[in-house]
Design a protein around this motif. Structure first.
Motif, PDB file in Angstrom:
ATOM      1  N   MET A 158       0.339  -1.357  -0.215  1.00  0.00           N
ATOM      2  CA  MET A 158      -0.196  -0.556   0.413  1.00  0.00           C
ATOM      3  C   MET A 158       0.784   1.012   0.303  1.00  0.00           C
ATOM      4  SD  MET A 158      -1.548  -0.384   4.125  1.00  0.00           S
ATOM      5  CE  MET A 158       0.249  -0.387   5.051  1.00  0.00           C
ATOM      6  N   ALA A 162       1.246  -0.644  -4.658  1.00  0.00           N
ATOM      7  CA  ALA A 162      -0.252  -1.329  -5.248  1.00  0.00           C
ATOM      8  C   ALA A 162      -1.088   1.060  -4.292  1.00  0.00           C
ATOM      9  CB  ALA A 162      -0.876  -2.295  -3.560  1.00  0.00           C
ATOM     10  N   GLY A 163      -0.269   1.125  -3.882  1.00  0.00           N
ATOM     11  CA  GLY A 163      -0.741   2.757  -3.203  1.00  0.00           C
ATOM     12  C   GLY A 163      -0.891   3.279  -4.562  1.00  0.00           C
ATOM     13  N   GLN A 165      -1.730   2.463  -7.431  1.00  0.00           N
ATOM     14  CA  GLN A 165      -2.455   1.290  -8.797  1.00  0.00           C
ATOM     15  C   GLN A 165      -3.553   2.359  -7.978  1.00  0.00           C
ATOM     16  OE1 GLN A 165      -2.874   0.452 -10.806  1.00  0.00           O
ATOM     17  NE2 GLN A 165      -4.774  -0.203 -11.056  1.00  0.00           N
ATOM     18  N   MET A 166      -3.754   2.732  -6.618  1.00  0.00           N
ATOM     19  CA  MET A 166      -5.155   3.214  -5.895  1.00  0.00           C
ATOM     20  C   MET A 166      -5.161   4.774  -6.119  1.00  0.00           C
ATOM     21  SD  MET A 166      -8.022   2.389  -4.341  1.00  0.00           S
ATOM     22  CE  MET A 166      -9.308   3.026  -4.698  1.00  0.00           C
ATOM     23  N   MET A 167      -4.145   5.552  -6.337  1.00  0.00           N
ATOM     24  CA  MET A 167      -4.402   6.950  -6.539  1.00  0.00           C
ATOM     25  C   MET A 167      -4.565   6.753  -8.016  1.00  0.00           C
ATOM     26  SD  MET A 167      -0.691   8.431  -4.751  1.00  0.00           S
ATOM     27  CE  MET A 167      -0.839  10.214  -4.830  1.00  0.00           C
ATOM     28  N   MET A 169      -6.769   5.055 -10.135  1.00  0.00           N
ATOM     29  CA  MET A 169      -7.577   4.266  -9.905  1.00  0.00           C
ATOM     30  C   MET A 169      -8.394   6.135  -9.443  1.00  0.00           C
ATOM     31  SD  MET A 169      -7.984   0.538  -8.639  1.00  0.00           S
ATOM     32  CE  MET A 169      -9.116   0.853  -7.677  1.00  0.00           C
ATOM     33  N   GLU A 170      -8.832   6.343  -8.702  1.00  0.00           N
ATOM     34  CA  GLU A 170      -8.722   7.663  -8.164  1.00  0.00           C
ATOM     35  C   GLU A 170      -8.783   8.920  -9.240  1.00  0.00           C
ATOM     36  OE1 GLU A 170     -10.945   5.903  -5.939  1.00  0.00           O
ATOM     37  OE2 GLU A 170     -10.343   7.241  -4.793  1.00  0.00           O
TER      38      GLU A 170
END
Lengths: 302, 302
Positions: A158, A162-163, A165-167, A169-170
């Motif tokens: 994260m 993976a962190g 990747q989340m950013m 997606m947002e």
């Protein structure tokens, strides 16, 4: 530009060597069992063997070479970081994520097998990375094993890939500026590239206080790598890239190219590469391959 | 039967203690960052905090207690194994896998958030497990860290949990007999339960030659656990279980219950528990909690 034409034969042979060593190592690490796990291991092999540029294993082994590290240890650690990279591509390609059909010029794992197998193959490659790094026969010193694991786990979780990747997606809900995009990419792409260099230094038993220049080099090329990726998405050739391009434009996403313009992005990538190679001046000619690799990272066509 | 009624207060207090310790540790490990990774970490917290029985952390800590291991180290290692367990549940619940809507009595992660976040949250918990185990401040001895990582990575990958999950997915095409189902479950469920006990022994610095009885205990309860799961799926109460049941029957899957009948399965589970507790006789009263836990594993209603 092809690899051979744009860079010297040192890089071409370095890439060819690590590609064949990583493929051979994955082949040995992934024997197909004679039971109903066969499909899982076939899927892992489909994604892990062949196709990849192996930039991360080469970064790792070229760094390790600076310190005379045993080749087998460097190649195995390269496979560990590549296993993480490959698992992330498998999961990123899933329909619920980027929904991609093509990777390295062939159908993505979930298209060739199925989604459930893709989730599991990604998970299994993720675990394999840590199985590789805890092989006592290869890394005799338990401190080295533990430090390799800490570095890779941190870079992939994260607070790393993976962190990021989340950013990413947002991005639809967030108006990212250049600072935010830089931070996002430092996590999404930069963390694993930096871990490649760091793991080479760990294998070389370089104390933390001796890693500053290598870390700065890794940070610079990580950013240059992503700028080049954005340029490739904007103006690259899909056939050469072996994957769908123009996705950022279609989605109206902010990237280094939209924020700096294609020319500004290109100039910035080149400046970062110059800065990165200057960081390694104290290593002299020993760092030639790492310098070649920095240039390749922005000149590649896939 | 509720936990309290069916077993003595030693087990009830052991479970209550580890549940609150694991929740507190996850709470500290997962601070929500003040950026767009917030959604990812919220999702990880949603799945990791509260709800679980924490059988694996209790197995680990009760084993560690036999050897006077520091409590913080045992709880942290318990969180690592629970992070793997939780990530596997998140991915197993995905639409492309078991497509479950309910877990621990609340919506599954992909229902409450979305599929992409569920994939990433699972991946991030997977990485977190290895970040936890490489914490130098908690496990000073690098050999212990490296051995913990090796054990957990092996138990979760293609030769453990993920491999068992693949065998389970292939059940439709394979006519599994009792031998094959036993092998499948040894991987799918047994490997992580066995790793819990093994990691307790590693923390206790028990040499490999001293772990035979503990390993035999773990093997027996792993099998008993899965037989109890099959019985629960066949005749349990969905409200108490907090998840969908009767899935094996609907899918016409071979299980211990279909292969042995409900009574045969129940007898087998009880015999395994008796055998498991007998393995620990040399530890005397010190192993009372592990014996309670073995009995709880077959008597639980969720």
């Amino acid at each position: 530009m092809s690899v051979v034409a744009s860079t010297d034969s040192r890089l071409a042979s370095g890439l060819a060597a690590i590609q064949s060593e990583v493929d051979a190592a994955f082949d040995a690490l992934l024997p197909v069992p004679d039971d109903t796990r066969g499909r899982l291991v076939e899927a892992m092999r489909y994604a892990a063997i062949g196709g990849g540029k192996r930039v991360r294993p080469l970064l790792l082994s070229a760094t390790a070479d600076l310190f005379g590290v045993d080749r087998t240890a460097a190649v195995q650690a390269g496979c560990a970081i590549e296993a993480i990279h490959v698992y992330s591509l498998i999961h990123d390609d899933l329909p619920c994520m980027d929904d991609d059909d093509l990777r390295h010029g062939k159908p993505t794992l979930h298209k060739h097998f199925d989604e459930a197998t893709a989730v599991l193959a990604g998970d299994s490659l993720h675990a394999l990375a840590f199985e590789i790094l805890s092989d006592e026969a290869i890394y005799g010193d338990p401190f080295v094993r533990a430090e390799l694991v800490a570095t890779l786990a941190n870079a992939s979780g994260m607070n790393g890939m993976a962190g990021g990747q989340m950013m990413d997606m947002e991005a639809d809900h967030a108006a990212y500026d250049l600072h935010a995009i830089t931070r996002l990419q430092q996590l999404k792409t930069g963390a694993l590239l930096a871990a490649s260099v760091e793991m080479g230094a760990i294998l070389g038993k370089v104390p933390i206080e001796g890693r500053a220049n290598l870390r700065a080099y890794a940070r610079d090329i990580g950013l240059a790598f992503q700028i080049a990726d954005d340029l490739l998405d904007h103006e690259g050739d899909e056939t050469k890239a072996g994957k769908a391009l123009r996705k950022d434009d279609e989605q109206g996403k902010q990237t280094f190219v939209t924020l700096m313009g294609p020319d500004g992005a290109r100039d910035q990538a080149k400046a970062l590469v110059e800065q990165a190679t200057a960081r390694l001046s104290s290593f002299g000619d020993d760092a030639a391959l790492l310098c070649d690799l920095a240039r390749y990272i922005v000149e590649r066509d896939r």
